[in-house]
Design an enzyme around this catalytic site. Structure first.
Site, short mmCIF file in Angstrom:
data_model
loop_
_atom_site.label_atom_id
_atom_site.label_comp_id
_atom_site.label_asym_id
_atom_site.label_seq_id
_atom_site.Cartn_x
_atom_site.Cartn_y
_atom_site.Cartn_z
N LYS A 3 -68.40 -79.14 34.46
CA LYS A 3 -68.82 -78.92 35.83
C LYS A 3 -67.65 -78.52 36.74
O LYS A 3 -67.84 -78.14 37.87
CB LYS A 3 -69.49 -80.18 36.38
CG LYS A 3 -70.84 -80.45 35.77
CD LYS A 3 -71.54 -81.61 36.41
CE LYS A 3 -70.89 -82.91 36.07
NZ LYS A 3 -71.66 -84.07 36.54
N GLY B 177 -78.94 -88.47 33.73
CA GLY B 177 -78.34 -87.15 33.57
C GLY B 177 -77.30 -86.89 34.64
O GLY B 177 -76.78 -87.81 35.26
N CYS B 178 -77.01 -85.63 34.86
CA CYS B 178 -75.98 -85.25 35.84
C CYS B 178 -76.24 -85.89 37.19
O CYS B 178 -77.34 -85.78 37.75
CB CYS B 178 -75.96 -83.73 35.98
SG CYS B 178 -74.81 -83.14 37.23
N PHE B 179 -75.23 -86.54 37.73
CA PHE B 179 -75.44 -87.27 38.98
C PHE B 179 -75.63 -86.35 40.18
O PHE B 179 -76.10 -86.78 41.22
CB PHE B 179 -74.34 -88.29 39.26
CG PHE B 179 -72.92 -87.87 38.95
CD1 PHE B 179 -72.46 -86.59 39.15
CD2 PHE B 179 -72.03 -88.82 38.46
CE1 PHE B 179 -71.14 -86.23 38.88
CE2 PHE B 179 -70.70 -88.48 38.17
CZ PHE B 179 -70.27 -87.18 38.39
N TRP B 180 -75.30 -85.07 40.04
CA TRP B 180 -75.54 -84.15 41.16
C TRP B 180 -77.01 -84.11 41.53
O TRP B 180 -77.38 -84.17 42.71
CB TRP B 180 -75.09 -82.74 40.78
CG TRP B 180 -73.62 -82.55 40.61
CD1 TRP B 180 -72.63 -83.43 40.91
CD2 TRP B 180 -73.00 -81.39 40.08
NE1 TRP B 180 -71.41 -82.88 40.60
CE2 TRP B 180 -71.60 -81.64 40.09
CE3 TRP B 180 -73.47 -80.18 39.60
CZ2 TRP B 180 -70.69 -80.69 39.63
CZ3 TRP B 180 -72.55 -79.23 39.14
CH2 TRP B 180 -71.18 -79.49 39.16
#
Length: 229
Positions: free
Chosen positions: A6, A56-59
């Site tokens: 990322k 999953g992705c914290f975004w």
């Protein structure tokens, strides 16, 4: 195949989006699955409370819960491992025991814990994916709930049993309930990432549709402003 790092210094967002699209197509969480309201409502005392979810992705997790009424803060970070190893580059190896997670601060007079769980399972993540979420693979992307007190344990246990019987998902629900080993905030450039980078390829491909699904599926909980961590 796992998605590219990322780190914006490595790849531009458009490259990330192209890679993700080549690997996997959007699945349930992107279109939204309306999980049922919890049959067991949280009974929480007055005052600000905290919830920790990994999905999953914290975004994307941050982007979803930052638009929920009653949420006063969402911080991206790590749960499940030690403080010493709670750094993105180390966690990304998948060897530290951490999961990317969000710490949600909320007012239970506005949004209950069980309602946060409903949002989590409806639009924030796909609970049937083991050690992955869409293009992201590895144990650091596992699906987990980390209760912060006995009331959250009670509600989480009941809700998991309820949705497993619902038949909404074609595959088994693999969401784990993990002990509270501590939450460690991620680096500053990860915080409020979707707000600061709305045109990033990964955000547009995987996370913006989740926010849209939240607005569509939960109009009573939706707020247009992004709550900064």
């Amino acid at each position: 195949m796992s998605r590219p790092r990322k780190d914006l210094r490595i790849l531009a967002g458009v490259v990330v989006a192209a890679f993700a699209a080549a690997c996997l197509q959007p699945a349930q969480a992107e279109s939204g699955v309306l999980a049922p309201a919890s049959a067991v409502q949280a009974r929480e005392a007055k005052g600000v409370k905290t919830a920790v979810f990994a999905g999953g992705c914290f975004w994307g997790m941050e982007a979803v819960f930052s638009h929920v009424k009653g949420v006063t803060s969402v911080v991206s970070g790590f749960e499940g491992g030690s403080r010493a190893d709670a750094h993105y580059e180390i966690v990304s190896t998948g060897t530290t025991g951490h999961a990317e997670a969000v710490q949600i601060t909320y007012d239970p007079a506005v949004v209950r814990y069980d309602q946060l769980l409903q949002v989590f399972f409806s639009v924030a993540s796909d609970p049937t994916q083991l050690n992955r979420q869409y293009p992201d693979t590895g144990p650091q992307y596992r699906n987990a709930i980390v209760p912060q007190n006995s009331e959250q344990v009670r509600v989480t246990t009941a809700y998991l049993a309820q949705i497993k019987k619902s038949g909404l998902w074609k595959r088994p629900i693999v969401t784990a309930v993990e002990p509270n080993r501590g939450f460690f905030p991620a680096e500053g450039y990860h915080q409020d990432f979707a707000l600061k980078n709305p045109d990033h390829g990964y955000i547009r491909m995987w996370d913006a549709p989740k926010v849209t699904a939240l607005k569509r599926g939960f109009p009573g909980l939706w707020k247009p402003d992004f709550t900064r961590g």
